[in-house]
Design a protein around this motif. Sequence first.
Motif, mmCIF file in Angstrom:
data_model
loop_
_atom_site.group_PDB
_atom_site.id
_atom_site.type_symbol
_atom_site.label_atom_id
_atom_site.label_comp_id
_atom_site.label_asym_id
_atom_site.label_seq_id
_atom_site.Cartn_x
_atom_site.Cartn_y
_atom_site.Cartn_z
ATOM 1 N N VAL A 205 17.900 55.705 52.948
ATOM 2 C CA VAL A 205 18.555 55.323 51.728
ATOM 3 C C VAL A 205 18.495 56.489 50.602
ATOM 4 N N ILE A 206 17.674 57.317 50.365
ATOM 5 C CA ILE A 206 17.582 58.340 49.408
ATOM 6 C C ILE A 206 18.529 59.564 50.011
ATOM 7 N N GLU A 207 18.765 59.503 51.057
ATOM 8 C CA GLU A 207 19.770 60.541 51.823
ATOM 9 C C GLU A 207 21.299 59.956 51.292
ATOM 10 N N THR A 208 21.361 58.749 51.801
ATOM 11 C CA THR A 208 22.757 58.165 51.520
ATOM 12 C C THR A 208 23.149 57.677 50.438
ATOM 13 N N LYS A 209 21.951 57.342 49.516
ATOM 14 C CA LYS A 209 22.274 56.396 48.453
ATOM 15 C C LYS A 209 22.929 55.112 48.612
ATOM 16 N N VAL A 210 22.659 54.519 49.848
ATOM 17 C CA VAL A 210 23.198 53.273 50.450
ATOM 18 C C VAL A 210 22.118 52.252 50.736
ATOM 19 N N ARG A 211 22.193 51.064 50.089
ATOM 20 C CA ARG A 211 21.179 50.136 50.552
ATOM 21 C C ARG A 211 21.263 49.831 52.045
ATOM 22 N N ARG A 212 19.963 49.763 52.551
ATOM 23 C CA ARG A 212 20.051 49.676 54.077
ATOM 24 C C ARG A 212 18.836 48.480 54.391
ATOM 25 N N VAL A 213 19.150 47.903 55.623
ATOM 26 C CA VAL A 213 18.448 46.706 55.907
ATOM 27 C C VAL A 213 17.896 46.975 57.545
ATOM 28 N N GLY A 214 16.573 46.894 57.907
ATOM 29 C CA GLY A 214 15.967 47.024 59.201
ATOM 30 C C GLY A 214 15.229 45.767 59.429
ATOM 31 N N GLU A 215 14.734 46.074 60.759
ATOM 32 C CA GLU A 215 13.761 44.835 60.981
ATOM 33 C C GLU A 215 12.666 45.828 62.159
ATOM 34 N N TYR A 216 11.195 45.338 62.138
ATOM 35 C CA TYR A 216 10.428 45.881 62.923
ATOM 36 C C TYR A 216 9.604 44.830 63.682
ATOM 37 N N GLU A 217 9.195 45.226 64.763
ATOM 38 C CA GLU A 217 8.210 44.128 65.436
ATOM 39 C C GLU A 217 7.144 44.888 66.186
ATOM 40 N N ALA A 218 5.734 44.242 65.894
ATOM 41 C CA ALA A 218 4.373 44.789 66.349
ATOM 42 C C ALA A 218 3.707 43.804 66.563
ATOM 43 N N ASN A 219 3.004 43.605 67.626
ATOM 44 C CA ASN A 219 2.039 42.816 67.987
ATOM 45 C C ASN A 219 2.300 41.348 67.554
ATOM 46 N N GLY A 220 3.623 40.981 67.901
ATOM 47 C CA GLY A 220 3.901 39.511 67.839
ATOM 48 C C GLY A 220 4.389 39.251 66.463
ATOM 49 N N GLN A 221 4.408 40.270 65.444
ATOM 50 C CA GLN A 221 4.945 40.007 64.104
ATOM 51 C C GLN A 221 6.274 40.474 63.946
ATOM 52 N N PHE A 222 7.123 39.932 63.124
ATOM 53 C CA PHE A 222 8.294 40.458 62.959
ATOM 54 C C PHE A 222 8.532 40.681 61.435
ATOM 55 N N PHE A 223 9.013 41.751 60.914
ATOM 56 C CA PHE A 223 9.238 42.088 59.582
ATOM 57 C C PHE A 223 10.550 42.453 59.292
ATOM 58 N N SER A 224 11.192 41.984 58.114
ATOM 59 C CA SER A 224 12.579 42.502 57.516
ATOM 60 C C SER A 224 12.052 43.431 56.626
ATOM 61 N N ILE A 225 12.875 44.750 56.498
ATOM 62 C CA ILE A 225 12.854 45.691 55.588
ATOM 63 C C ILE A 225 13.904 45.936 54.808
ATOM 64 N N VAL A 226 13.999 45.730 53.721
ATOM 65 C CA VAL A 226 15.223 46.115 52.675
ATOM 66 C C VAL A 226 14.843 47.178 51.821
ATOM 67 N N ALA A 227 15.657 48.352 51.761
ATOM 68 C CA ALA A 227 15.433 49.418 50.875
ATOM 69 C C ALA A 227 16.659 49.715 49.880
ATOM 70 N N GLU A 228 16.461 49.816 48.632
ATOM 71 C CA GLU A 228 17.448 50.022 47.517
ATOM 72 C C GLU A 228 17.233 51.367 46.992
ATOM 73 N N PRO A 229 18.566 51.969 46.774
ATOM 74 C CA PRO A 229 18.385 53.351 45.981
ATOM 75 C C PRO A 229 17.940 52.889 44.569
ATOM 76 N N LEU A 230 17.185 54.012 44.077
ATOM 77 C CA LEU A 230 16.958 53.961 42.670
ATOM 78 C C LEU A 230 16.917 55.279 41.878
ATOM 79 N N LYS A 231 17.889 55.365 41.084
ATOM 80 C CA LYS A 231 18.095 56.761 40.309
ATOM 81 C C LYS A 231 17.039 56.677 39.208
ATOM 82 N N TYR A 232 15.959 57.889 39.411
ATOM 83 C CA TYR A 232 15.001 58.015 38.213
ATOM 84 C C TYR A 232 14.948 59.458 37.819
ATOM 85 N N ARG A 233 15.665 59.568 36.528
ATOM 86 C CA ARG A 233 15.950 60.684 35.903
ATOM 87 C C ARG A 233 16.942 61.676 36.768
ATOM 88 N N ASN A 234 16.382 62.641 37.380
ATOM 89 C CA ASN A 234 17.677 63.428 38.186
ATOM 90 C C ASN A 234 17.413 63.471 39.660
#
Length: 491
Positions: A205-234
Amino acid sequence: MAVASASKIITLFSSFIMELNNVESADEIFDALVRIVRKTVSAKWVVITDENKNILKGYPEDLDVDVDKFSELADWALSNRTHSFYPVEDEIVGFLPMVRGDSVLGMIIVGLEEEPKVEEIDSMRVFSFLSATVAENVRLLEEVVNKNRLIEETMNYLHSILDTFPEMVIVVSEEGEIVYMNRRFVEEGEVDGLREKALEIARQVIETKVRRVGEYEANGQFFSIVAEPLKYRNTYQAVTTIMNVTSTKELERLKELDRMKTEFVANISHELRTPLAAIKAYSETILDSLEMLDQDTMKDFMDTIYKQSLHLESLLNELLDFSRLEQKALKLEKQKVNVVEVVKDAIESMREKAESNGVRLEADLPDEEIEAEIDPRRIRQVVVNLIDNGIKFSKKDAEDKYVKVSVEKKDDSVLITVEDNGIGIPKDKLERIFEKFYRVDSSLTYEISGTGLGLTIAKEIVELHGGRIWVESEEGVGSKFFVELPLKGED
């Protein structure tokens, strides 16, 4: 709270924290509020007023908007403490009272080109609430000139709010380091590989400046991951939200299983009815026309009844085997036998069916004996099922159709391979073909006979022997099934 809306609000909170972290005066605080409004919604202009509608800050600096013409609408919003949006001439004007407890501390007025979306309205409501807190702190700042304590209070307050979120939240810097994590992440984020996956998405997300969504599975658990770009100063950072969606995934899995069970019941009803109908029809014909039937016709009729009864028996045996497997009651009767002979017997039992379907059945078997401790009847059942599938799923219009069976001795195991040049299996379905009730293509349910349990049963039988079964396939090219069995059975 929807993931997209939650992510938007979390980004808003994080923007608040970052913007307020380095302000040094009341004027800078109002500048920060205006900037965050512009990040939250595409505003043509923004005005921040006090409770008496005196303008404290505006955007743009050369703002040429007569706020007095909105006086009546602003009074109504202030008196009712209600967030309101009204069409005024060629724009939408929004009134966001800043309310803290029983006090109205001011108002944010925005000019929009179009009606705001629901998630934008939600974000602005949260923002106006936070702005009231900031406005109150501004008064304290002006009274005691104690910027550090007030900003720290505000940040701690916002951190406390983030800590109440059910989602895990982290902020990742441009260098790829975590600069903030809420309490939920501290308590629940140590799942194998989860932190690394979240950081990977955040860096993208930091490289592309575009929101990304992903999934991850581990030990029978599922996670939804959403990352948003945030401009802080420069620099750019990534606000990353992680939600445990295991219960949602489990519900989806149960719904899918229920759907497959329903299809299975319909399919097996059809499968059982077909041979029964044939047996009934031929039997009635014999009874009604016994004296008229010649010996050859009678033989054909009886042969059909016999074959249909064998088919019916096969279906019932498959259902019985599946029931035993479900109850963990399937027992093996192992003995030391020549695996080559078991496979050869399975091939010969399927030769007539292969020829009637225009499929060439080939055998590549070694001359030497390969002895192994197995249940010969059950391993024969596995090989027959694989050959039968190769025949059933051959290409209808292909000139050359084949199923090839080979046996090879390994160091301490024997490998049985069943290869065909049929329709193949789509890549995304390969991992599911051994699941109970699963069919690769539901459109073939009534076109191709069978219960759909054959591969499930085959996998269980092979694993009960301490072996393994797997498949390699390419859609439109063919499939290759492998069965590896230990030469010496497990105790």
